[in-house]
Design a protein around this motif. Structure first.
Motif, PDB file in Angstrom:
ATOM      1  N   ALA A 520      63.639 -52.641  58.006  1.00 45.74           N
ATOM      2  CA  ALA A 520      62.644 -53.617  57.692  1.00 45.74           C
ATOM      3  C   ALA A 520      61.608 -54.196  58.520  1.00 45.74           C
ATOM      4  N   VAL A 521      61.834 -53.644  59.858  1.00 45.70           N
ATOM      5  CA  VAL A 521      60.733 -53.754  60.798  1.00 45.70           C
ATOM      6  C   VAL A 521      60.278 -52.455  61.315  1.00 45.70           C
ATOM      7  N   ALA A 522      58.935 -52.053  61.042  1.00 47.51           N
ATOM      8  CA  ALA A 522      58.272 -51.097  61.465  1.00 47.51           C
ATOM      9  C   ALA A 522      57.901 -50.924  63.098  1.00 47.51           C
ATOM     10  N   PRO A 523      57.964 -49.872  63.818  1.00 51.07           N
ATOM     11  CA  PRO A 523      57.779 -49.823  65.177  1.00 51.07           C
ATOM     12  C   PRO A 523      56.290 -50.020  65.509  1.00 51.07           C
ATOM     13  N   ASN A 524      55.939 -50.364  66.457  1.00 49.89           N
ATOM     14  CA  ASN A 524      54.516 -50.687  66.757  1.00 49.89           C
ATOM     15  C   ASN A 524      54.099 -49.619  67.904  1.00 49.89           C
ATOM     16  N   PRO A 525      53.309 -48.352  67.172  1.00 52.87           N
ATOM     17  CA  PRO A 525      53.071 -47.359  68.440  1.00 52.87           C
ATOM     18  C   PRO A 525      52.131 -47.998  69.614  1.00 52.87           C
ATOM     19  N   ALA A 526      51.228 -49.185  69.339  1.00 57.11           N
ATOM     20  CA  ALA A 526      50.501 -49.605  70.229  1.00 57.11           C
ATOM     21  C   ALA A 526      51.416 -50.155  71.419  1.00 57.11           C
ATOM     22  N   ASP A 527      52.436 -50.692  71.330  1.00 58.86           N
ATOM     23  CA  ASP A 527      53.315 -51.233  72.224  1.00 58.86           C
ATOM     24  C   ASP A 527      53.575 -50.224  73.273  1.00 58.86           C
ATOM     25  N   GLU A 528      54.043 -49.143  72.758  1.00 56.84           N
ATOM     26  CA  GLU A 528      54.477 -47.952  73.707  1.00 56.84           C
ATOM     27  C   GLU A 528      53.390 -47.456  74.370  1.00 56.84           C
ATOM     28  N   VAL A 529      52.067 -47.469  73.970  1.00 54.22           N
ATOM     29  CA  VAL A 529      50.841 -46.964  74.786  1.00 54.22           C
ATOM     30  C   VAL A 529      50.562 -48.023  75.687  1.00 54.22           C
ATOM     31  N   ILE A 530      50.791 -49.182  75.346  1.00 52.26           N
ATOM     32  CA  ILE A 530      50.454 -50.396  76.399  1.00 52.26           C
ATOM     33  C   ILE A 530      51.255 -50.313  77.523  1.00 52.26           C
ATOM     34  N   VAL A 531      52.695 -49.980  77.097  1.00 46.99           N
ATOM     35  CA  VAL A 531      53.960 -49.995  78.388  1.00 46.99           C
ATOM     36  C   VAL A 531      53.654 -48.863  79.098  1.00 46.99           C
ATOM     37  N   GLU A 532      53.312 -47.554  78.735  1.00 43.77           N
ATOM     38  CA  GLU A 532      53.469 -46.555  79.494  1.00 43.77           C
ATOM     39  C   GLU A 532      52.072 -46.515  80.326  1.00 43.77           C
ATOM     40  N   ALA A 533      51.129 -47.329  79.755  1.00 39.03           N
ATOM     41  CA  ALA A 533      49.807 -47.498  80.741  1.00 39.03           C
ATOM     42  C   ALA A 533      50.204 -48.481  81.819  1.00 39.03           C
ATOM     43  N   MET A 534      50.771 -49.346  81.609  1.00 33.54           N
ATOM     44  CA  MET A 534      51.455 -50.600  82.581  1.00 33.54           C
ATOM     45  C   MET A 534      52.200 -49.738  83.601  1.00 33.54           C
ATOM     46  N   ILE A 535      53.090 -48.921  83.147  1.00 34.21           N
ATOM     47  CA  ILE A 535      53.952 -48.206  84.028  1.00 34.21           C
ATOM     48  C   ILE A 535      53.256 -47.359  84.996  1.00 34.21           C
ATOM     49  N   GLN A 536      52.506 -46.686  84.482  1.00 33.23           N
ATOM     50  CA  GLN A 536      51.536 -45.790  85.277  1.00 33.23           C
ATOM     51  C   GLN A 536      50.931 -46.515  86.341  1.00 33.23           C
ATOM     52  N   LEU A 537      50.074 -47.438  85.989  1.00 30.91           N
ATOM     53  CA  LEU A 537      49.294 -48.389  86.730  1.00 30.91           C
ATOM     54  C   LEU A 537      50.184 -48.932  87.880  1.00 30.91           C
ATOM     55  N   ALA A 538      51.482 -49.477  87.543  1.00 29.69           N
ATOM     56  CA  ALA A 538      52.348 -49.990  88.474  1.00 29.69           C
ATOM     57  C   ALA A 538      52.783 -48.794  89.373  1.00 29.69           C
ATOM     58  N   HIS A 539      53.125 -47.556  88.939  1.00 23.71           N
ATOM     59  CA  HIS A 539      53.391 -46.714  89.894  1.00 23.71           C
ATOM     60  C   HIS A 539      52.351 -46.304  91.025  1.00 23.71           C
ATOM     61  N   ARG A 540      51.116 -46.093  90.421  1.00 24.40           N
ATOM     62  CA  ARG A 540      50.061 -45.759  91.289  1.00 24.40           C
ATOM     63  C   ARG A 540      49.859 -46.862  92.328  1.00 24.40           C
ATOM     64  N   LEU A 541      50.175 -48.066  92.024  1.00 25.42           N
ATOM     65  CA  LEU A 541      50.035 -49.218  93.155  1.00 25.42           C
ATOM     66  C   LEU A 541      51.233 -49.443  93.967  1.00 25.42           C
ATOM     67  N   GLY A 542      52.419 -48.259  93.710  1.00 28.38           N
ATOM     68  CA  GLY A 542      53.540 -48.514  94.443  1.00 28.38           C
ATOM     69  C   GLY A 542      54.575 -49.246  94.117  1.00 28.38           C
ATOM     70  N   LEU A 543      54.467 -49.792  92.783  1.00 28.75           N
ATOM     71  CA  LEU A 543      55.486 -50.799  92.244  1.00 28.75           C
ATOM     72  C   LEU A 543      56.530 -50.115  91.450  1.00 28.75           C
TER      73      LEU A 543
END
Length: 597
Positions: A520-543
């Motif tokens: 009944a609940v469809a996944p939201n592809p945008a969430d995965e894109v946002i999370v992946e971008a935040m993870i990559q940014l965090a890693h580049r900042l050493g987090l």
């Protein structure tokens, strides 16, 4: 006419007093023990509109209406029988020309005349009229000419008396308690004179609403000004919440039209608390308290609206007050405990650390989670002693696990910190003292602050975070992605971990191949894109990045694929007792079962 065996001449006033009796300005009559008038003076005749000579033989009680209520009639009979010395009462009698006269009646013995009593009647109409005018001034607001608070409570109390509703009617009562939104700004900017004119105009509209609501009904709602910009509409014998809702809606609509006041065009709105209930068992104070609470809800919900009293919402408020009043003593009584939720490495599934979550074992309400009391603790400042206790208990427990399982890599413990702890206490000193007392190494302690508390930090909070980081303590931003999300701050703050808010993880939902998928609940592809971008940014900042609310294996797989470091959620474990964490750290291989709590 006289009673048998009675000589009127013997009962008439003595000759020495006859002229005084006849000419006296005070209305008087001599009455025999049977209650019949023996003689009356001209003042009495003039007062009641009759010839004084024609009053002889008439019942004195009929002349001044003494028999209209049982209590006065009984007292009068007792005076006639000589069992009571005198009677004094106030009566309203009707003059033959149609006007009413208020009189004060006194009946007492005649000196040396055991066979009769003296009736005297004083016209107090002028005094009553003055009293009525004074009462009206005392009971009405001079600005709006509406009944004031005193008269309102008098009417309300009378309506709640049992005899008011036992003899008929619905037996119910309703109240619309309203407050003008933004009236203070009118007073402050345009002056009290304009403010008073606005109040008078509001009163006119409220009165019109009450008149329309009372049309074809048994009674019209009472409109009163209770003070300031507060008004009330009291509905006696209400027919239910629908009637009160219609009245409140009509008031809102009436006040929405702009007011034209001597060239000033003003607009305002009102917030209304609506209460309707059985009159039996209701007190005036209790009704007003409930109405005041409901008015507060209307304002809190956005103003320019009416809100009906909700017992469940009120019960929650009462519970909240009960919790607030017992928070500090509960800390002293040791009613708080900690549970721990594992923080698991996404690559190997091993427990890397735990988050300490406080619980309140309330003697009345049972086990309470932080969302029930942390906000209260922040409001009244008890978060400071509670935070110290949580910090010390969690560090002590982490050190105990380390000593009990020397063969395992030590767990770090993550402790939530409210921003008020930074402002109202010396957090740096508290942490240093706790680490020294427990023997826990600084890198095994992580402090979690919400994004809204950390972002934009300056002054003391920023200095505290920098000092803690320099000490070796980890700093994590909790619920990242829901607050300011000002990424520029990440490079300047001493942060080591980002904890992604669970709303992003829930947006992943499930793979279509997952048999347990919620179709009944469809996944939201945008969430995965946002999370992946935040993870990559965090890693580049050493987090490093921790994902909260991981509930399914497919969510964990997708988080692992895009590089998330650790996960936390029911997939791995609910918050559990310290003993359960010890079991997870037990014999080799047990940690592999962490996903099956």
């Amino acid at each position: 006419m006289s009673s048998p065996g009675t000589d009127p001449d013997t009962l008439a006033p003595a000759v020495d007093f006859r002229s005084a009796f006849t000419a006296a300005p005070l209305a008087m009559a001599v009455v025999d023990r049977e209650g019949l008038v023996v003689s009356a003076n001209e003042a009495l005749g003039a007062l009641i509109g009759a010839q004084s000579g024609a009053l002889a033989g008439r019942l004195a009680a009929d002349l001044v209406d003494l028999a209209s209520d049982a209590r006065t009639w009984h007292a009068y009979r007792e005076v006639l029988r000589g069992r009571e010395a005198r009677l004094r009462c106030t009566r309203r009698i009707k003059h033959p020309d149609g006007h009413a006269v208020w009189v004060q009646v006194m009946v007492g013995p005649l000196p040396d005349r055991a066979e009769a009593v003296l009736l005297s009647v004083a016209d107090i109409s002028a005094r009553r009229e003055l009293q009525a005018r004074l009462r009206h001034l005392q009971m009405h607001d001079p600005v709006t000419r509406l009944p004031n608070r005193t008269l309102f409570f008098e009417r309300l109390s009378a309506a709640l008396e049992a005899e008011s509703y036992d003899e008929g009617g619905t037996g119910r009562i309703g109240l619309c308690y309203l407050d003008l939104d933004g009236f203070k700004a009118v007073n402050d900017t345009l002056g009290h004179r304009v403010g008073d004119r606005l109040l008078a105009a509001v009163a006119e509209r409220l009165t019109r609403c009450a008149d329309e609501a009372g049309y074809a009904r048994a009674s019209t709602p009472l409109v009163a000004r209770l003070g300031g910009d507060e008004f009330a509409l009291l509905v006696e014998d209400s027919t239910g919440t629908e009637q009160l809702a219609e009245l409140a809606e009509s008031v809102l609509k009436a006040l929405q039209a702009p007011f034209d006041l001597s060239g000033q065009r003003l607009s305002l709105s009102a917030s209304i608390g609506v209460v309707e209930r059985q009159a039996a068992g209701t007190t005036a104070t209790g009704l007003m308290q409930v109405a005041d609470t409901t008015l507060y809800w209307a304002k809190a919900d956005g103003k320019d609206r009416w809100t009906l009293f909700d017992p469940e919402r009120n019960a929650h408020r009462m519970t909240r007050q009960a919790l607030a009043s017992t928070l500090r003593p509960a800390i002293e009584r040791g009613e708080f405990t900690l549970e721990y939720q594992p923080l698991v490495g996404m690559e190997d599934g091993r427990v890397r650390g735990v988050e300490a979550l406080v619980r309140w074992n309330h003697p009345q309400f049972g086990v309470l989670t932080p969302n029930r009391f942390i906000g209260l603790a922040e409001e009244d400042g008890s978060i400071v002693p509670l935070g110290r206790w949580v910090l010390a208990t969690a560090c002590r427990q982490a050190r105990r696990w380390q000593l009990e399982h020397p063969e395992e890599p030590p767990l770090f413990v993550s402790v939530n910190v409210a921003v008020r702890q930074v402002w109202d206490s010396d957090l740096v000193a508290d942490v240093a003292e706790t680490l020294a007392e427990t023997g826990l190494e600084p890198h095994l302690l992580q402090l979690e602050l919400t994004e809204s508390a950390v972002m934009g930090s300056a002054g003391r909070p920023l200095q505290a975070l920098q000092a803690l980081s320099a000490m070796g303590v980890g700093i994590a931003i909790d619920d990242f992605g829901t607050g300011y999300s000002n990424l520029a701050y990440l490079s300047r703050l001493p942060v080591s971990v980002l904890k992604l808010d669970g709303s992003f993880v829930r947006g992943f939902q499930y793979d279509s191949s997952d048999d347990k998928a919620d179709k009944a609940v469809a996944p939201n592809p945008a969430d995965e894109v946002i999370v992946e971008a935040m993870i990559q940014l965090a890693h580049r900042l050493g987090l490093t990045v921790t994902a909260e609310c991981v509930e399914t294996s497919s969510q964990a797989t997708r988080l692992r694929r895009i590089g998330c470091d650790t996960g936390q959620g029911w997939l791995y474990s609910r918050p559990v007792s310290p003993d359960r964490i010890s079991e997870l750290l037990g014999p080799p291989g047990v940690q592999a079962a962490v996903g099956n709590p």
